[in-house]
Design an enzyme around this catalytic site. Structure first.
Site, PDB file in Angstrom:
ATOM      1  N   PRO A 161       0.794  -1.230   0.000  1.00 35.23           N
ATOM      2  CG  PRO A 161      -0.123  -1.131   2.121  1.00 35.23           C
ATOM      3  CD  PRO A 161       0.532  -2.074   1.162  1.00 35.23           C
ATOM      4  CG  ASN A 162      -0.336   4.324   1.226  1.00 31.08           C
ATOM      5  OD1 ASN A 162      -1.279   4.873   0.665  1.00 31.08           O
ATOM      6  ND2 ASN A 162      -0.447   3.770   2.423  1.00 31.08           N
ATOM      7  NE  ARG A 184       4.072   6.668   1.344  1.00 27.20           N
ATOM      8  CZ  ARG A 184       4.233   5.470   1.918  1.00 27.20           C
ATOM      9  NH1 ARG A 184       4.657   4.436   1.200  1.00 27.20           N
ATOM     10  NH2 ARG A 184       3.954   5.293   3.178  1.00 27.20           N
ATOM     11  CE1 TYR A 188       8.660   5.330   2.922  1.00 29.23           C
ATOM     12  CE2 TYR A 188       7.120   7.164   3.077  1.00 29.23           C
ATOM     13  CZ  TYR A 188       7.615   5.968   3.575  1.00 29.23           C
ATOM     14  OH  TYR A 188       7.078   5.420   4.718  1.00 29.23           O
ATOM     15  CG  ASN A 235       8.431  -1.657   0.450  1.00 26.53           C
ATOM     16  OD1 ASN A 235       7.858  -1.808   1.529  1.00 26.53           O
ATOM     17  ND2 ASN A 235       8.985  -0.509   0.087  1.00 26.53           N
ATOM     18  CB  ALA A 285       1.438   0.135   6.520  1.00 28.28           C
ATOM     19  CG  HIS A 321       5.338  -2.145  10.193  1.00 26.14           C
ATOM     20  ND1 HIS A 321       6.678  -2.465  10.194  1.00 26.14           N
ATOM     21  CD2 HIS A 321       5.216  -1.084   9.349  1.00 26.14           C
ATOM     22  CE1 HIS A 321       7.330  -1.617   9.393  1.00 26.14           C
ATOM     23  NE2 HIS A 321       6.465  -0.772   8.869  1.00 26.14           N
ATOM     24  CG  ASP A 377       0.428 -17.619   7.944  1.00 29.98           C
ATOM     25  OD1 ASP A 377       1.476 -17.801   8.594  1.00 29.98           O
ATOM     26  OD2 ASP A 377      -0.694 -17.569   8.478  1.00 29.98           O
ATOM     27  CD  GLU A 405      11.686  -6.835   5.758  1.00 24.79           C
ATOM     28  OE1 GLU A 405      12.607  -7.524   6.241  1.00 24.79           O
ATOM     29  OE2 GLU A 405      10.847  -6.231   6.440  1.00 24.79           O
ATOM     30  CG  HIS A 430      11.219  -1.852   4.748  1.00 22.98           C
ATOM     31  ND1 HIS A 430       9.855  -1.856   4.542  1.00 22.98           N
ATOM     32  CD2 HIS A 430      11.531  -3.016   5.350  1.00 22.98           C
ATOM     33  CE1 HIS A 430       9.369  -2.979   5.031  1.00 22.98           C
ATOM     34  NE2 HIS A 430      10.357  -3.707   5.513  1.00 22.98           N
ATOM     35  CB  ILE A 431      11.983   3.299   0.209  1.00 25.46           C
ATOM     36  CG1 ILE A 431      11.527   2.443  -0.979  1.00 25.46           C
ATOM     37  CG2 ILE A 431      12.584   4.619  -0.263  1.00 25.46           C
ATOM     38  CD1 ILE A 431      10.315   2.988  -1.718  1.00 25.46           C
ATOM     39  CB  SER A 432      11.986   5.118   4.975  1.00 22.68           C
ATOM     40  OG  SER A 432      11.150   4.153   5.604  1.00 22.68           O
ATOM     41  NE  ARG A 482       9.606   6.342   8.937  1.00 23.66           N
ATOM     42  CZ  ARG A 482       8.679   6.148   7.983  1.00 23.66           C
ATOM     43  NH1 ARG A 482       8.938   5.327   6.987  1.00 23.66           N
ATOM     44  NH2 ARG A 482       7.539   6.778   8.045  1.00 23.66           N
ATOM     45  NE  ARG A 507       6.729   4.357  10.175  1.00 20.73           N
ATOM     46  CZ  ARG A 507       5.641   4.485   9.411  1.00 20.73           C
ATOM     47  NH1 ARG A 507       5.347   3.558   8.525  1.00 20.73           N
ATOM     48  NH2 ARG A 507       4.874   5.548   9.514  1.00 20.73           N
TER      49      ARG A 507
HETATM   50  C1  DQA Z   1       8.091   1.349   3.933  1.00 16.99           C
HETATM   51  C2  DQA Z   1       8.135   1.569   5.448  1.00 16.99           C
HETATM   52  C3  DQA Z   1       6.803   1.259   6.079  1.00 16.99           C
HETATM   53  O1  DQA Z   1       6.862   1.460   7.471  1.00 16.99           O
HETATM   54  C4  DQA Z   1       5.744   2.170   5.500  1.00 16.99           C
HETATM   55  O2  DQA Z   1       4.484   1.870   6.051  1.00 16.99           O
HETATM   56  C5  DQA Z   1       5.710   2.167   4.015  1.00 16.99           C
HETATM   57  C6  DQA Z   1       6.962   2.127   3.287  1.00 16.99           C
HETATM   58  C7  DQA Z   1       9.407   1.755   3.239  1.00 16.99           C
HETATM   59  O3  DQA Z   1       9.567   1.410   2.081  1.00 16.99           O
HETATM   60  O4  DQA Z   1      10.220   2.451   3.848  1.00 16.99           O
HETATM   61  O5  DQA Z   1       4.658   2.252   3.408  1.00 16.99           O
HETATM   62  O6  DQA Z   1       7.900  -0.041   3.686  1.00 16.99           O
END
Ligand code: DQA
Length: 144
Positions: free
Chosen positions: A9-10, A17, A22, A74, A77, A80, A87, A98, A100-102, A107, A111
């Site tokens: 998501p997002n 965003r 990001y 990725n 959210a 978490h 599963d 896995e 994560h950009i940030s 944080r 997270r």
């Molecule tokens: C994220 C970090 C997550 O905590 C956040 O909810 C995201 C992006 C990252 O790529 O840093 O949507 O996965």
């Protein structure tokens, strides 16, 4: 080699965003760069993004039935919160990285948990969108 790159998501809002966290690269731009990179490396790439948890589960299962060799994920959210994604990854047993950009490690407390991390061969955290390419490299090396 076939790799699925799955975004949660997002992540379709990349470039819009919170650019301080990001970056300024848009999702479409990232998708094009990943497609180019995959072509260069002769990887068959399936790129997918959804804002819906069940759709992400479906895509992970599809990766199994389409005989995918590696997954880059990725989950946004859902990282978490989602036992369903954990599963699904356990069910398919496909080597997964896995991303994560940030730098989630610096944080908020909520997270700090990643449900999927225990089943991933590696986690790339805080390298910006470069992390996706590094994840593909890790999967390619595993293959050799
Ligand atoms: C994220 C970090 C997550 O905590 C956040 O909810 C995201 C992006 C990252 O790529 O840093 O949507 O996965």
């Amino acid at each position: 080699m076939k790799i699925y790159v799955i975004n949660g998501p997002n992540l379709n809002m990349l470039g819009i965003r919170e650019p301080d966290l990001y970056g300024h690269t848009g999702y479409r731009e990232l998708a094009e760069e990943l497609a180019r990179y995959a072509e260069e490396k002769r990887i068959e790439l399936v790129l997918y993004q959804s804002n819906h948890e069940g759709d992400l589960v479906d895509k992970i299962q599809e990766a199994y039935f389409k005989k995918c060799d590696g997954i880059v994920i990725n989950p946004g959210a859902y990282t978490h919160t989602s036992i369903a994604l954990l599963d699904a990854l356990k069910a398919v047993g496909i080597p997964t990285v896995e991303v994560h950009i940030s730098d989630v490690s610096r944080r908020e407390a909520f997270r700090q948990t990643s449900y999927i991390r225990p089943v991933c061969v590696a986690s790339i955290i805080g390298h910006g969108t470069k992390g996706y390419f590094e994840a593909m490299d890790i999967l390619m090396k595993g293959r050799v």
